[in-house]
Scaffold this motif. Structure first.
Motif, PDB file in Angstrom:
ATOM      1  N   ASN A  24       0.858  -1.150   0.120  1.00  0.00           N
ATOM      2  CA  ASN A  24       0.098   0.062  -0.105  1.00  0.00           C
ATOM      3  C   ASN A  24       0.960   1.334  -0.087  1.00  0.00           C
ATOM      4  O   ASN A  24       0.371   2.164  -0.488  1.00  0.00           O
ATOM      5  CB  ASN A  24      -0.879  -0.131   1.118  1.00  0.00           C
ATOM      6  CG  ASN A  24      -2.151  -0.907   1.054  1.00  0.00           C
ATOM      7  OD1 ASN A  24      -2.512  -1.424  -0.018  1.00  0.00           O
ATOM      8  ND2 ASN A  24      -2.499  -1.420   2.332  1.00  0.00           N
ATOM      9  N   THR A  25       1.938   1.356   0.631  1.00  0.00           N
ATOM     10  CA  THR A  25       2.789   2.336   0.790  1.00  0.00           C
ATOM     11  C   THR A  25       3.431   2.639  -0.623  1.00  0.00           C
ATOM     12  O   THR A  25       3.397   3.577  -0.925  1.00  0.00           O
ATOM     13  CB  THR A  25       3.905   2.184   1.703  1.00  0.00           C
ATOM     14  OG1 THR A  25       3.364   2.099   3.157  1.00  0.00           O
ATOM     15  CG2 THR A  25       4.896   3.523   1.849  1.00  0.00           C
ATOM     16  N   VAL A  26       3.879   1.667  -1.170  1.00  0.00           N
ATOM     17  CA  VAL A  26       4.565   1.652  -2.616  1.00  0.00           C
ATOM     18  C   VAL A  26       3.605   2.212  -3.580  1.00  0.00           C
ATOM     19  O   VAL A  26       3.701   3.023  -4.413  1.00  0.00           O
ATOM     20  CB  VAL A  26       5.010   0.348  -2.904  1.00  0.00           C
ATOM     21  CG1 VAL A  26       5.603   0.324  -4.530  1.00  0.00           C
ATOM     22  CG2 VAL A  26       6.508   0.192  -2.237  1.00  0.00           C
ATOM     23  N   SER A  27       2.257   1.645  -3.674  1.00  0.00           N
ATOM     24  CA  SER A  27       1.220   1.959  -4.641  1.00  0.00           C
ATOM     25  C   SER A  27       0.952   3.501  -4.286  1.00  0.00           C
ATOM     26  O   SER A  27       0.867   4.097  -5.240  1.00  0.00           O
ATOM     27  CB  SER A  27       0.117   1.315  -4.119  1.00  0.00           C
ATOM     28  OG  SER A  27       0.071  -0.206  -4.343  1.00  0.00           O
ATOM     29  N   ALA A  28       1.047   4.193  -3.243  1.00  0.00           N
ATOM     30  CA  ALA A  28       0.686   5.577  -3.057  1.00  0.00           C
ATOM     31  C   ALA A  28       1.895   6.204  -3.682  1.00  0.00           C
ATOM     32  O   ALA A  28       2.000   7.388  -4.162  1.00  0.00           O
ATOM     33  CB  ALA A  28       0.565   5.821  -1.366  1.00  0.00           C
ATOM     34  N   GLY A  29       2.983   5.743  -3.088  1.00  0.00           N
ATOM     35  CA  GLY A  29       4.319   6.244  -3.793  1.00  0.00           C
ATOM     36  C   GLY A  29       4.684   6.662  -5.081  1.00  0.00           C
ATOM     37  O   GLY A  29       4.904   7.461  -5.588  1.00  0.00           O
ATOM     38  N   VAL A  30       4.145   5.486  -5.958  1.00  0.00           N
ATOM     39  CA  VAL A  30       4.099   5.446  -7.284  1.00  0.00           C
ATOM     40  C   VAL A  30       3.025   6.166  -7.757  1.00  0.00           C
ATOM     41  O   VAL A  30       3.068   6.355  -9.286  1.00  0.00           O
ATOM     42  CB  VAL A  30       4.128   4.149  -8.064  1.00  0.00           C
ATOM     43  CG1 VAL A  30       5.378   3.436  -7.573  1.00  0.00           C
ATOM     44  CG2 VAL A  30       3.061   3.190  -7.761  1.00  0.00           C
ATOM     45  N   GLY A  31       1.998   6.764  -7.040  1.00  0.00           N
ATOM     46  CA  GLY A  31       1.030   7.566  -7.760  1.00  0.00           C
ATOM     47  C   GLY A  31      -0.060   6.539  -8.057  1.00  0.00           C
ATOM     48  O   GLY A  31      -1.287   7.263  -8.909  1.00  0.00           O
ATOM     49  N   ALA A  32      -0.354   5.284  -7.954  1.00  0.00           N
ATOM     50  CA  ALA A  32      -1.466   4.658  -8.387  1.00  0.00           C
ATOM     51  C   ALA A  32      -2.617   4.949  -7.682  1.00  0.00           C
ATOM     52  O   ALA A  32      -2.648   4.970  -6.339  1.00  0.00           O
ATOM     53  CB  ALA A  32      -1.089   2.945  -8.073  1.00  0.00           C
TER      54      ALA A  32
END
Length: 299
Positions: free
Chosen positions: A107-115
């Motif tokens: 979830n953190t990475v999803s937010a970080g890539v702008g998904a």
């Protein structure tokens, strides 16, 4: 007539230099299409570039129900994704984003890539660390429905920290040159998909040299009989995660091979599982732990 060879040679040199100096990468690829089951799966590929010994985080999403929030009518109701390494070994499987073993980081990475956020638990997603190489993703459904609209996304998100837990057990085997025979055996039997999802598992993983030490007739017989080979491999897998610090002398380890005798732990003069020496312990995976051994365990 003037010769253009010097110009062509110079241009070739410039292009070669530019290719050598290339450091940028494509960080996202998204494809909307129609996906279903079996032969109607949506298939895409991606290539990861990384220095030897390093891994790159890759976020892969199979989006179905959430597409309805963007006005897509009747999207795929229950997407599933499967990631395969170039050798054919399945290294990642997900049918429900909520079951991802590293969901908080995902979830953190999803937010970080702008998904965009996934609004349905039936959407699929994986966050795995992979070495340099070529990979294939299949987006499909396990439901018996006709093909429907779906979105397949792949994001790269930088380097995995050293010793980071980022791969499934099948992924660990597929990315380790010393375990390539095991990875091949898992693929032949279909157990690569099993060890990419679910768990946790404890796997006693024989090295290539361990397989090579088997009598040629035994090894050839196993490779020619996937069902028999699967039973041998299941004799190397236990349910639950057991670290080396949790092993005790004389301990019996029940494997996933039904009806088989237990493996016996011997801590006298090192760590042994039956007669096999543990040569690398506590290799962590997303869905369990691997202990590398120097012999193939036979029931």
């Amino acid at each position: 007539m003037k010769s253009f060879r010097p110009v062509v040679a110079a241009l070739s040199l410039v292009l070669a230099s530019a290719a050598t100096a290339q450091t940028s990468s494509l960080v996202n690829n998204s494809t909307r299409g129609v996906a279903g089951s079996g032969a109607n799966a949506m298939i895409s590929g991606f290539v990861v570039n990384a220095p030897a010994g390093q891994l790159r985080w890759v976020l892969i999403r199979g989006v179905g129900p959430t597409l309805s929030t963007f006005g897509v009518a009747s999207p795929l109701a229950d997407p599933a994704i499967q990631v395969t390494a170039s050798g054919g070994t399945v290294i990642g499987v997900n049918d429900n984003v909520a079951t991802a073993p590293n969901l908080p980081l995902l979830n953190t990475v999803s937010a970080g890539v702008g998904a965009f956020p996934l609004t349905s638990a039936n959407d699929a997603a994986l966050l795995i660390g992979v070495p340099a190489g070529a990979y294939t993703v299949q987006l499909h459904t396990n439901a018996a429905t006709e093909a429907r609209p779906a979105l397949l996304e792949v994001y790269e998100f930088g380097a995995v920290a050293p010793n980071g837990v980022s791969q499934s057990i099948s992924g660990l085997a597929a990315s380790n040159a010393n375990l390539s025979t095991l990875a091949t055996a898992l693929r032949i039997t279909g157990l690569d998909a099993t060890l990419s999802a679910g768990g946790p598992f404890t796997v006693f993983a024989p090295t290539n040299a361990a397989f090579a030490a088997l009598p040629p007739a035994t090894l050839n017989s196993l490779l020619a009989n996937p069902a028999q080979l699967a039973q041998v491999l299941l004799f190397h897998v236990a349910s639950g995660q057991v670290l080396s610090s949790q092993l005790t002398n004389g301990q019996n380890v029940t494997t996933l091979r039904t009806g088989a005798r237990p493996l016996v732990v011997n801590l006298t003069g090192g760590v042994k599982i039956d007669a096999a020496n543990v040569v690398a312990a506590d290799v962590r995976g997303l869905n369990g732990v691997v202990h590398v051994i120097d012999s193939v365990l036979l029931p």
